[in-house]
Every structure is written in C-alpha cells, then in structure tokens.
Design a protein around this motif. Structure first.
Motif, PDB file in Angstrom:
ATOM      1  N   GLY A  63      17.506  -0.870  -4.780  1.00  0.00           N
ATOM      2  CA  GLY A  63      18.068  -2.251  -4.738  1.00  0.00           C
ATOM      3  C   GLY A  63      19.286  -1.359  -5.835  1.00  0.00           C
ATOM      4  O   GLY A  63      19.473  -0.888  -6.173  1.00  0.00           O
ATOM      5  N   GLU A  66      20.945  -2.684  -8.881  1.00  0.00           N
ATOM      6  CA  GLU A  66      19.814  -2.251  -9.699  1.00  0.00           C
ATOM      7  C   GLU A  66      20.442  -0.846 -10.515  1.00  0.00           C
ATOM      8  O   GLU A  66      20.717  -0.730 -11.564  1.00  0.00           O
ATOM      9  N   ASP A  96      12.904   0.335  -9.826  1.00  0.00           N
ATOM     10  CA  ASP A  96      13.255  -0.081  -8.988  1.00  0.00           C
ATOM     11  C   ASP A  96      13.214  -1.599  -9.349  1.00  0.00           C
ATOM     12  O   ASP A  96      12.194  -2.237 -10.192  1.00  0.00           O
ATOM     13  N   THR A  97      12.991  -2.776  -8.028  1.00  0.00           N
ATOM     14  CA  THR A  97      13.071  -4.082  -8.583  1.00  0.00           C
ATOM     15  C   THR A  97      11.879  -4.726  -8.221  1.00  0.00           C
ATOM     16  O   THR A  97      11.207  -5.553  -8.272  1.00  0.00           O
TER      17      THR A  97
END
Length: 201
Positions: A63, A66, A96-97
């Motif tokens: 991401g 992100e 992470d996502t």
C-alpha cells in the motif's frame, strides 16, 4: 581492490546497458532535493512512488499511500537532521493494509540515503551478496557477516565502514561504494546462474 572498484565504477558510468539506471538515479536525486521535507503527504507520496517504481521495492503489495502516511506520522525530519540511524527501523516497521506487520528494510535505507548520502547507506540483496563474498575471502570485519547481521542497520554501517577501511577505499563516497557493491553483487549472481546452466547442459 582499488583497481577493481575503479573498473566497476567505470563500467557503471560508461556502459549503455546502465544508462537507464543513471538517468533514474539523477531524477530521484532531483526529486529528493526539491522535496527535502517530510511534513506533507504530497511530497512524501511523490518520493515513495518514485523509489518504488525505479527500485522495484514492491510497495504496491503493501500500500503505497499507507506507507506514505506511515512516514508522515513519524516526523522524521528531526531524525534525519540529527543523522539518527534508528530512523531506518522506524520507517521499516510498517503494518500493511491487511494488518500484517512488515519490515521494509531495503526501502527505508533507500529513502534515508536519498535524503543524506553522507550518513546513510543502502541495503539490498546485491550489496549483501558482495559484502558476504568479500568477507569470505578476507575477514575484513571483527564479527561474522551474514544476511541476518546485515539486517541490523548499525551492523550494516559498521561493515561498510570496515570494508572501506580494510581495502583503503576512503577516497570513495557512499554513492560510489554502493554502486560498486551493487554492481559486483549483480554480476556475481548472473555469473552463478550461467555456471548452473552450464552444469545442467
């Protein structure tokens, strides 16, 4: 060793096959110079995108947006100004996502290096390969060099300093040492692949 470094750097600077690397590098340096602060989302996102694209750091899986927000939240400009190497782990430790904890070590080293090439160094698999190779030939460092030890940034800094000192490479800057280690490691991997293919034939 000095001659090997000089020959390798000459190869990087002159061979047409490395022209796109040289152009990418120049553009990255310009973007980081023009966006030297890390206090706004737009400038961080631009730097993250360009590093991911040119260095293939695979951030798309994590991401990119992100990662950019993560860096913004860390307020790293003070760390960079104070040449704090702990900032590498701050950036590298990322969720992470999907909520998975990641360690973006290579990316973090590249991000900080492009902010300050005198006080940070780059980690990647080719740099690691070269350092382990030369350590196996001559133990230029006072502790064992493995993939694991190099994953600690303070160790990586010490190893590269020891490498530079042992082989009397103090006249070369961090960028030149990086070019040498990266290209030597890349060539070594290609040589090993060719040898394996010959053995199979």
């Amino acid at each position: 060793m000095i001659d090997l470094v000089l020959d390798t750097l000459k190869k990087y600077e002159n061979l047409e096959s490395y022209e796109h690397y040289r152009k990418q590098e120049k553009l990255i340096e310009e973007i980081f110079q023009e966006n030297s602060k890390n206090d706004n989302e737009k400038s961080i996102l631009l730097k993250v995108c360009v590093l991911d694209s040119f260095y293939s750091t695979n951030l798309r899986m994590r991401g990119i947006y992100e990662v950019s927000k993560h860096i913004l939240s860390l307020n790293i400009d003070k760390d960079l100004k104070e040449k704090n190497i702990n900032v590498i782990e701050k950036i590298a430790n990322f969720k992470d996502t999907k909520g998975k904890q990641c360690f973006l070590y290579s990316f973090a080293s590249k991000y900080c290096f492009h902010h300050d090439q005198e006080n940070y160094v780059i980690y990647d698999k080719f740099v690691q390969k070269s350092l382990i190779h030369f350590f196996a030939e001559e133990r230029f460092c006072d502790f064992e060099i493995t993939g694991e030890t190099l994953k600690k940034y303070e160790n990586l800094i010490k190893v590269i300093e020891s490498f530079r000192s042992f082989y009397k490479l103090d006249d070369f800057n961090n960028r030149q040492i990086d070019h040498f280690l990266w290209l030597y490691g890349k060539d070594e991997e290609e040589r090993n692949k060719r040898n394996k293919n010959k053995q199979k034939a």
